[in-house]
Design a protein around this motif. Structure first.
Motif, PDB file in Angstrom:
ATOM      1  N   ASN A   1       0.636  -0.895   0.310  1.00  0.00           N
ATOM      2  CA  ASN A   1       0.478   0.466   0.134  1.00  0.00           C
ATOM      3  C   ASN A   1       0.983   1.094   0.112  1.00  0.00           C
ATOM      4  OD1 ASN A   1      -2.516   0.087  -0.560  1.00  0.00           O
ATOM      5  ND2 ASN A   1      -3.675  -0.684   1.660  1.00  0.00           N
ATOM      6  N   ASP A   2       2.133   0.797   0.777  1.00  0.00           N
ATOM      7  CA  ASP A   2       2.421   2.336   0.624  1.00  0.00           C
ATOM      8  C   ASP A   2       4.108   3.158  -0.792  1.00  0.00           C
ATOM      9  OD1 ASP A   2       5.000   0.141   1.200  1.00  0.00           O
ATOM     10  OD2 ASP A   2       5.425   1.126   2.967  1.00  0.00           O
ATOM     11  N   ASP A   3       3.229   2.156  -1.642  1.00  0.00           N
ATOM     12  CA  ASP A   3       3.714   2.174  -2.953  1.00  0.00           C
ATOM     13  C   ASP A   3       3.831   2.118  -3.928  1.00  0.00           C
ATOM     14  OD1 ASP A   3       5.393   1.747  -5.136  1.00  0.00           O
ATOM     15  OD2 ASP A   3       7.035   0.198  -4.604  1.00  0.00           O
TER      16      ASP A   3
ATOM     17  N   ALA B   1       3.489   0.484  -7.468  1.00  0.00           N
ATOM     18  CA  ALA B   1       3.897  -1.069  -7.571  1.00  0.00           C
ATOM     19  C   ALA B   1       2.476  -1.611  -7.539  1.00  0.00           C
ATOM     20  CB  ALA B   1       4.190  -1.001  -6.424  1.00  0.00           C
ATOM     21  N   GLY B   2       0.822  -0.700  -7.048  1.00  0.00           N
ATOM     22  CA  GLY B   2       0.035  -1.055  -6.651  1.00  0.00           C
ATOM     23  C   GLY B   2      -0.490  -0.772  -8.055  1.00  0.00           C
ATOM     24  N   VAL B   3      -0.237   0.186  -9.492  1.00  0.00           N
ATOM     25  CA  VAL B   3      -0.568   0.357 -10.641  1.00  0.00           C
ATOM     26  C   VAL B   3      -0.091  -0.386 -11.459  1.00  0.00           C
ATOM     27  CG1 VAL B   3      -0.269   1.446 -12.975  1.00  0.00           C
ATOM     28  CG2 VAL B   3      -0.845   2.478 -10.269  1.00  0.00           C
ATOM     29  N   VAL B   4       1.042  -1.487 -11.025  1.00  0.00           N
ATOM     30  CA  VAL B   4       1.878  -2.650 -12.041  1.00  0.00           C
ATOM     31  C   VAL B   4       1.499  -3.760 -11.735  1.00  0.00           C
ATOM     32  CG1 VAL B   4       3.678  -3.856 -12.738  1.00  0.00           C
ATOM     33  CG2 VAL B   4       3.926  -1.689 -12.431  1.00  0.00           C
TER      34      VAL B   4
ATOM     35  N   LEU C   1       1.626 -16.215  -0.060  1.00  0.00           N
ATOM     36  CA  LEU C   1       1.701 -15.769  -2.126  1.00  0.00           C
ATOM     37  C   LEU C   1       2.496 -16.150  -2.509  1.00  0.00           C
ATOM     38  CD1 LEU C   1      -0.448 -12.175  -0.561  1.00  0.00           C
ATOM     39  CD2 LEU C   1      -1.563 -14.323  -1.430  1.00  0.00           C
ATOM     40  N   ASP C   2       2.891 -16.283  -3.318  1.00  0.00           N
ATOM     41  CA  ASP C   2       3.557 -16.200  -4.640  1.00  0.00           C
ATOM     42  C   ASP C   2       4.728 -15.453  -5.191  1.00  0.00           C
ATOM     43  OD1 ASP C   2       4.285 -19.058  -4.176  1.00  0.00           O
ATOM     44  OD2 ASP C   2       2.511 -19.424  -5.483  1.00  0.00           O
ATOM     45  N   PHE C   3       3.359 -14.221  -5.657  1.00  0.00           N
ATOM     46  CA  PHE C   3       3.900 -13.239  -6.063  1.00  0.00           C
ATOM     47  C   PHE C   3       3.721 -11.532  -5.632  1.00  0.00           C
ATOM     48  CE2 PHE C   3       2.376 -16.649  -8.756  1.00  0.00           C
ATOM     49  CZ  PHE C   3       3.596 -17.210  -9.638  1.00  0.00           C
ATOM     50  N   ALA C   4       4.365 -10.566  -6.789  1.00  0.00           N
ATOM     51  CA  ALA C   4       4.396  -9.354  -5.115  1.00  0.00           C
ATOM     52  C   ALA C   4       5.010  -8.746  -6.393  1.00  0.00           C
ATOM     53  CB  ALA C   4       5.125  -9.295  -3.931  1.00  0.00           C
ATOM     54  N   VAL C   5       4.672  -7.909  -6.400  1.00  0.00           N
ATOM     55  CA  VAL C   5       5.503  -6.308  -7.103  1.00  0.00           C
ATOM     56  C   VAL C   5       5.934  -5.139  -6.193  1.00  0.00           C
ATOM     57  CG1 VAL C   5       4.528  -4.527  -8.540  1.00  0.00           C
ATOM     58  CG2 VAL C   5       4.010  -6.266  -9.011  1.00  0.00           C
TER      59      VAL C   5
END
Length: 190
Positions: free
Chosen positions: A42-44, A47-50, A87-91
């Motif tokens: 949430n603090d980026d 990253a949320g857009v991606v 979870l397996d994936f993060a931006v």
């Protein structure tokens, strides 16, 4: 029924409930493992857009993955969730991913995190654990390879498209090497 047999029966029922492994999280565990969830801190905001763009991309090109994007409060919380196989994936930004991998800064109290990149988006990466199974990584990489131009259009104007030769803060996952080599070179400035 006397008091002793009542207590023994009650204790047996409580012990059974505790030892049976009943967990309210079991359904969530199944939910997570049957869907492609791409999470960002949430603090980026970028990253949320991606993450949102990737979820939309996979909804078009790999519907069976049931993709969605999610948020964690902070990057360190998200890395902890990745490392515990929730979870397996993060931006993540490359800076955060590199700090987590090295166990520095906000990640010092957790130690080094074995993260690697599946895809690169300028200053962000689609991160996963080094131990991600190759078939799972290949399922993520296949639509990216086949429809890279569509992904670029999905993220157009939001983040700069990935390009070959870009330096990374974390190593590429073994299944990502081919994709990364096929990315277009960064256009010359000017």
């Amino acid at each position: 029924m006397n008091r002793r047999s009542f207590l023994v029966s009650g204790s047996a029922v409580v012990a059974w409930a505790l030892l049976s492994g009943h967990s309210p999280y079991r359904k969530f565990h199944v939910f997570r493992k049957t869907r492609l969830i791409i999470t960002a801190p949430n603090d980026d905001k970028r990253a949320g857009v991606v993450a949102d763009g990737l979820a939309a991309f996979f909804l078009t090109y790999w519907k069976d993955s049931k993709p969605s994007s999610g948020r964690a409060q902070t990057a360190p919380e998200l890395v902890r969730v990745l490392l515990t196989n929730q979870l397996d994936f993060a931006v993540l930004s490359q800076k955060e991913a590199a700090a987590a991998r090295a166990g520095q800064g906000r990640y010092a109290k957790y130690g080094a995190a074995p993260l690697c990149a599946l895809a690169v988006f300028k200053d962000h990466v689609l991160a996963t654990r080094e131990d991600l199974l190759k078939p799972i990584g290949e399922k993520i990489i296949a639509p990216l390879q086949a429809h890279w131009d569509a992904l670029d259009a999905e993220l157009s104007g939001k983040v700069e498209a990935p390009y070959a030769g870009q330096s990374l803060g974390i190593p590429l996952h073994s299944v990502a090497a081919d994709l990364y080599q096929r990315m277009p070179a960064k256009p010359a400035a000017g």
